[in-house]
Design an enzyme around this catalytic site. Structure first.
Site, PDB file in Angstrom:
ATOM      1  N   ASP A  22       3.485  -4.834  34.531  1.00 25.68           N
ATOM      2  CA  ASP A  22       2.645  -4.590  35.731  1.00 25.68           C
ATOM      3  C   ASP A  22       1.352  -5.633  35.688  1.00 25.68           C
ATOM      4  O   ASP A  22       1.102  -6.642  36.470  1.00 25.68           O
ATOM      5  CB  ASP A  22       1.883  -3.326  35.969  1.00 25.68           C
ATOM      6  CG  ASP A  22       1.218  -2.698  34.680  1.00 25.68           C
ATOM      7  OD1 ASP A  22       1.345  -3.259  33.592  1.00 25.68           O
ATOM      8  OD2 ASP A  22       0.865  -1.611  34.920  1.00 25.68           O
ATOM      9  N   ASP A  52      -3.553  -8.217  30.499  1.00 26.10           N
ATOM     10  CA  ASP A  52      -5.032  -8.017  30.592  1.00 26.10           C
ATOM     11  C   ASP A  52      -5.450  -8.579  29.291  1.00 26.10           C
ATOM     12  O   ASP A  52      -5.389 -10.093  29.051  1.00 26.10           O
ATOM     13  CB  ASP A  52      -5.499  -6.516  30.535  1.00 26.10           C
ATOM     14  CG  ASP A  52      -6.977  -6.206  30.850  1.00 26.10           C
ATOM     15  OD1 ASP A  52      -7.821  -7.303  30.666  1.00 26.10           O
ATOM     16  OD2 ASP A  52      -7.633  -5.359  30.930  1.00 26.10           O
TER      17      ASP A  52
HETATM   18  P1  IMP Z   1      -3.714  -5.130  27.823  1.00 28.45           P
HETATM   19  O1  IMP Z   1      -3.140  -4.663  26.569  1.00 28.45           O
HETATM   20  O2  IMP Z   1      -5.312  -5.315  27.602  1.00 28.45           O
HETATM   21  O3  IMP Z   1      -3.173  -6.352  28.177  1.00 28.45           O
HETATM   22  O4  IMP Z   1      -3.417  -4.063  29.112  1.00 28.45           O
HETATM   23  C1  IMP Z   1      -2.266  -3.756  29.401  1.00 28.45           C
HETATM   24  C2  IMP Z   1      -1.945  -2.440  30.115  1.00 28.45           C
HETATM   25  O5  IMP Z   1      -3.376  -1.913  30.378  1.00 28.45           O
HETATM   26  C3  IMP Z   1      -1.343  -2.826  31.466  1.00 28.45           C
HETATM   27  O6  IMP Z   1      -0.035  -2.585  31.110  1.00 28.45           O
HETATM   28  C4  IMP Z   1      -1.794  -1.624  32.399  1.00 28.45           C
HETATM   29  O7  IMP Z   1      -1.115  -0.560  31.901  1.00 28.45           O
HETATM   30  C5  IMP Z   1      -3.408  -1.366  32.003  1.00 28.45           C
HETATM   31  N1  IMP Z   1      -4.272  -2.064  32.806  1.00 28.45           N
HETATM   32  C6  IMP Z   1      -5.081  -3.307  32.260  1.00 28.45           C
HETATM   33  N2  IMP Z   1      -5.609  -3.795  33.538  1.00 28.45           N
HETATM   34  C7  IMP Z   1      -5.498  -2.766  34.368  1.00 28.45           C
HETATM   35  C8  IMP Z   1      -6.314  -2.657  35.613  1.00 28.45           C
HETATM   36  O8  IMP Z   1      -7.111  -3.287  36.112  1.00 28.45           O
HETATM   37  N3  IMP Z   1      -5.744  -1.486  36.273  1.00 28.45           N
HETATM   38  C9  IMP Z   1      -4.946  -0.490  35.695  1.00 28.45           C
HETATM   39  N4  IMP Z   1      -4.506  -0.620  34.486  1.00 28.45           N
HETATM   40  C10 IMP Z   1      -4.697  -1.743  33.838  1.00 28.45           C
HETATM   41 MG    MG Z   2       1.322  -1.253  31.736  1.00 28.26          MG
END
Ligand code: IMP
Ligand code: MG
Length: 181
Positions: free
Chosen positions: A103, A106
């Protein structure tokens, strides 16, 4: 509907349903062209990718295989740093060209951990397709092969993305407003 309230936080529409569908169809065609008639295995990361995954698959013109994996790293609005995966016992991706469908990317922590986790299943290749990419927040070095939308480094909601388990069930994407109701 241009505003929604979840747990007293106000969110305003950021990407419309029509814009989502337009870009998803284009991205699907791009992937189809890159892989021509080769078979691809699309691996959706639950729960967040479920709506994107479904629309991407409906637009994909060639026969393909698909499956899901569950990842969790967020608590409320902060990435917790440690990522866990589940439901991969019968993951049959050995020797296959796998495209991870996320989805949102980040910090990239989830993706890094997922790459490590999937290596033991010996896919032939691993690529990444994400609906949303927060380039400003990205700390990993893995290339993100397919991006549908680059987005601001702010909390987003809807079309699969949740806040505290709520708000996944919308057909457009919302962004957090700097106000509380
Ligand atoms: P990362 O590991 O920091 O890249 O984050 C990945 C996961 O965090 C995504 O697959 C989402 O499930 C969640 N996530 C990151 N940013 C958002 C946001 O703005 N809204 C909701 N979920 C988020
Ligand atoms: Mg996710």
């Amino acid at each position: 509907m241009t505003e929604i309230v979840v747990r007293d936080r106000v969110f305003t529409e950021y990407i419309s349903a029509a814009d989502l569908q337009d870009n998803i169809v284009q991205l699907s065609e791009r992937i189809a062209n890159d892989f021509a008639s080769e078979e691809v295995f699309f691996l959706g990361v639950l729960n967040g990718s479920f709506m994107f995954f479904s629309d991407l698959m409906k637009a994909y013109p060639h026969p393909c295989q698909l499956g899901f994996i569950r990842a969790a790293s967020y608590k409320g609005m902060e990435s917790s740093g440690s990522v866990k995966f589940r439901e991969a016992e019968d993951l049959d991706i050995k020797g296959k060209d796998v495209i991870i469908v996320e989805d949102i990317v980040d910090t990239g922590n989830t993706l890094k951990a997922l790459f490590e986790f999937l290596k033991r299943y010996e896919p032939r290749s691993l690529k990444v397709c994400t609906l949303l990419f927060k380039r400003e927040a990205y700390k990993a070095s893995l290339p993100i092969d397919y991006v549908c939308f680059e987005v601001k480094n702010k909390f987003l909601l809807g079309y699969g993305l949740d806040f505290d388990g709520l708000g996944r069930n919308t057909d457009s994407i919302y962004i957090l407003k700097d106000e509380t109701r």
